[in-house]
Enzyme design. Structure first.
Site, mmCIF file in Angstrom:
data_model
loop_
_atom_site.group_PDB
_atom_site.id
_atom_site.type_symbol
_atom_site.label_atom_id
_atom_site.label_comp_id
_atom_site.label_asym_id
_atom_site.label_seq_id
_atom_site.Cartn_x
_atom_site.Cartn_y
_atom_site.Cartn_z
ATOM 1 N N TYR A 115 -2.944 -32.933 66.377
ATOM 2 C CA TYR A 115 -2.746 -32.153 67.606
ATOM 3 C C TYR A 115 -4.086 -31.959 68.327
ATOM 4 O O TYR A 115 -4.344 -30.928 68.928
ATOM 5 C CB TYR A 115 -2.127 -30.789 67.287
ATOM 6 N N LYS A 160 -2.901 -36.865 52.881
ATOM 7 C CA LYS A 160 -2.365 -38.226 52.739
ATOM 8 C C LYS A 160 -3.558 -39.180 52.671
ATOM 9 O O LYS A 160 -3.684 -40.137 53.444
ATOM 10 C CB LYS A 160 -1.444 -38.506 53.947
ATOM 11 N N ASP A 191 3.772 -35.973 51.237
ATOM 12 C CA ASP A 191 5.208 -36.311 51.159
ATOM 13 C C ASP A 191 5.786 -35.840 49.823
ATOM 14 O O ASP A 191 6.854 -35.225 49.766
ATOM 15 C CB ASP A 191 5.461 -37.806 51.412
ATOM 16 N N ASP A 215 2.603 -27.974 59.917
ATOM 17 C CA ASP A 215 3.696 -27.655 60.833
ATOM 18 C C ASP A 215 5.033 -28.085 60.210
ATOM 19 O O ASP A 215 5.994 -27.311 60.131
ATOM 20 C CB ASP A 215 3.451 -28.416 62.148
ATOM 21 N N ASP A 219 8.275 -25.766 58.273
ATOM 22 C CA ASP A 219 9.696 -25.839 58.682
ATOM 23 C C ASP A 219 10.558 -26.233 57.485
ATOM 24 O O ASP A 219 11.624 -25.661 57.255
ATOM 25 C CB ASP A 219 9.895 -26.875 59.799
#
Ligand code: NAD
Length: 322
Positions: A115, A160, A191, A215, A219
């Site tokens: 971002y 990652k 992941d 982010d 969620d």
């Protein structure tokens, strides 16, 4: 006098923010609440979703209570939330995921990563630069280490690094800082971490990760506590602080008095904690629990209470438990 900037934003922000503001006002009638308008609605009316004037107004507040902003996927519409996070340098996004049996604090780097806002868009190719810096990583992992020390002392680094060179830097700096601080830590590919958090939530305490991973992870993890209607967040920098639900403007349910205000009321509790009223923050959390235990809840949790009614029920418990 303590001043609180109140940003409703768009969509259900117009419903959940008044509920949370009323809770704050019930506990602190002496606070000075002032509205600041930013968002998609403002862009539709004026052509500008957030100008320097609004940023300056936000900077005058001791804390900001923030709803949600609609961000349309258009080439030249820049996310207001990202602009505010950068302008106020709110680098640490704290997203607690807590229920019986587990208590996780996701610490998301909030100002760089994918971002970064450094983007190019052409008809056949578009790129977004993922930025990881030493300064950005050091300050976020140090925030996470401080939190881990106050809690159970365990830190998980989500990254990652097997694929992304930028995450090799992130992981290595996090490991060096955690080692130097003497906190117990492990690191996991994001992941695998996303699944493991759902399968073994009790194994986690503080999880630090980069912007977009944090982010998405928050969620996903909100599934553990009943969905997005329940998960609050704090955006903290060295000078400013903004408190908002993890969820967005939910246009699919906006304007119907059915949005769950708990995430925003919990964000208001985090605001109280930040301002030093730990007792008030605890009382708000307890009042939410009491209202839920009375079977009062919104549609997303299987109930029929409206946004306003739920907020009023919380205030009524707070008044009873004075
Ligand atoms: P969303 O979080 O708004 O909604 C996702 C789903 O969760 C929807 O079905 C919605 O009805 C439900 N939901 C969300 N909050 C709820 C609540 N309080 N009570 C009950 N149900 C709730 O995400 P989205 O649909 O992907 O995005 C909608 C808009 O919000 C987009 O424009 C997006 O850019 C924006 N957004 C803003 C923020 C922010 O302001 N910080 C964060 C995320 C998304």
């Amino acid at each position: 006098m303590t001043s609180i900037a109140v940003v409703e934003g768009d969509g259900i922000g117009h419903e959940v923010i008044p509920a949370a503001r009323n809770v704050l006002e019930a506990l602190h009638p002496e606070y000075d609440f002032f509205p600041v308008e930013v968002g998609f609605g403002m862009w539709e009316r004026t052509g500008c979703p957030c100008a320097d004037k609004e940023i300056d107004e936000l900077k005058t507040a001791d804390a900001i209570l923030f709803g949600a902003i609609t961000t349309i996927p258009m080439k030249d519409y820049q996310s207001v939330v990202l602009r505010i996070r950068k302008a106020l340098d709110l680098y640490a996004n704290l997203r607690p995921i807590k229920a019986d049996g587990f208590d996780i604090m996701i610490v998301r780097e909030n100002t760089e990563g994918l971002y970064s806002g450094i983007e190019e868009s052409g008809p056949d190719r578009a790129t977004t630069l993922r930025v990881v810096t030493r300064k950005g990583t050091e300050r976020i992992v140090r925030s996470a280490i401080r939190l881990a020390r106050k809690r159970s002392g365990r830190l998980t680094i989500g990254h990652k690094a097997n694929v992304l060179k930028s995450d090799v830097l992130f992981r290595d700096i996090c490991i060096a800082e955690a080692t130097a601080a003497g906190v117990s830590f492990n690191d996991k590919y994001i992941d695998a971490l996303a699944l493991d958090v759902l399968q073994h939530p009790a194994a986690y305490d503080v999880v630090v990760t980069t912007n977009i991973f944090g982010d998405i992870l928050s969620d996903v993890a909100s599934y553990l506590v009943g969905g997005l209607g329940l998960t609050p967040s704090a955006n903290i920098g060295d000078r400013y602080a903004l408190f908002e639900p993890v969820h967005g403007s939910a246009p699919d349910i906006a304007g119907r008095n059915i949005a769950n205000p708990i995430a925003t009321i919990r964000s208001a509790a985090m605001l109280l904690d930040y301002l030093g009223d730990k007792d008030g923050a605890g009382r708000v959390e307890t009042a939410i629990g009491t209202v839920l235990s009375q079977g009062i809840c919104t549609r997303d949790l299987g109930g029929s209470a409206g946004t306003r009614e739920f907020g009023e029920a919380v205030i009524s418990i707070l008044r009873k438990n004075r």
